[in-house]
Design a protein around this motif. Structure first.
Motif, short mmCIF file in Angstrom:
data_model
loop_
_atom_site.label_atom_id
_atom_site.label_comp_id
_atom_site.label_asym_id
_atom_site.label_seq_id
_atom_site.Cartn_x
_atom_site.Cartn_y
_atom_site.Cartn_z
N ASN A 36 35.26 35.58 47.41
CA ASN A 36 36.07 36.00 48.57
C ASN A 36 35.21 36.20 49.82
OD1 ASN A 36 34.76 38.26 47.64
ND2 ASN A 36 36.47 39.64 48.00
N LYS A 85 35.05 34.60 52.47
CA LYS A 85 35.75 34.31 53.72
C LYS A 85 36.67 35.46 54.15
CE LYS A 85 35.74 29.30 53.25
NZ LYS A 85 36.57 28.10 53.16
N VAL A 86 36.89 36.42 53.28
CA VAL A 86 37.71 37.58 53.62
C VAL A 86 36.79 38.59 54.30
CG1 VAL A 86 39.21 39.40 52.72
CG2 VAL A 86 39.19 37.15 51.64
#
Length: 162
Positions: free
Chosen positions: A88, A90-91
Motif C-alpha cells: 500500500n 501509494k496510500v
C-alpha cells in the motif's frame, strides 16, 4: 557516445549521493540517470545483503521503506519502496484525481523513459485533486524481471515544466 570519465548510472552510482538526490528532488524531478542510479544501487545493496548478511559499506543511496508514509509527504520527498513488501505504498494521505469511468480508482498516467536509446524506466504519474501543483511520480526499472523496488517522488510542477 560516453567519454571515459562519464559515469554510466547503469553500472556506476558513485556520482550520486543521498544528499545530491535529496537536493535535486527539492527543486526538480529526478533525471533518468538519477532514477537508474538509485534503483541500481538499491538492487546492488540487496544482493550484498543476501550474500554477506550485512548492508554494503556506506549504505545505499536511499534506504528501503518498510511501511507506507504515516503522514502525507511534502513536496520534494523521495522514498524507496519494495512493491512486494509494502503493498500500500501509494496510500500516502493525499487525495488524487479519480478516473471518470470509475471514481473508485485513481487516474494514473503511464510513461516509459529512455536512457541511451533504450526504454529503461517505467513510471506512473498522478495528480492531486486538492493542490494543482502537487503530483506523485513512481518509477521502476524495466527489462529486469527480478526488480521489485519503486521510487515515489512528491513534487511541484512549475510553469516552465508544463
Amino acid at each position: 557516445m560516453m567519454m571515459a570519465n562519464d559515469a554510466d548510472p547503469a553500472t556506476d552510482t558513485g556520482s550520486f549521493t543521498r544528499q545530491s538526490i535529496f537536493v535535486a528532488a527539492q527543486t526538480r524531478w529526478l533525471s533518468v540517470e538519477e532514477i537508474i542510479a538509485v534503483l541500481n544501487d538499491a538492487k546492488a545493496d540487496e544482493r550484498h545483503q543476501k550474500q554477506y548478511g550485512i548492508p554494503k559499506l556506506g549504505g545505499a543511496i536511499l534506504e528501503r521503506q518498510t511501511a507506507a508514509p504515516s503522514s502525507p509527504p511534502t513536496s520534494g520527498t523521495v522514498y524507496l519502496y519494495d512493491r512486494v513488501a509494502v503493498r500500500n505504498y501509494k496510500v500516502d494521505g493525499h487525495e488524487y484525481v479519480r478516473k471518470r469511468s470509475n471514481p473508485a480508482k485513481i487516474r494514473e498516467d503511464h510513461v516509459k523513459l529512455r536512457h541511451n536509446g533504450e526504454y529503461r524506466v517505467g513510471g506512473t504519474y498522478v495528480h492531486s485533486a486538492d493542490v494543482d501543483t502537487l503530483h506523485r511520480r513512481v518509477y521502476r526499472l524495466i527489462k529486469t524481471a527480478e526488480e521489485k523496488a519503486d521510487i515515489a517522488c512528491e513534487g511541484p510542477i512549475k510553469q516552465e515544466f508544463v
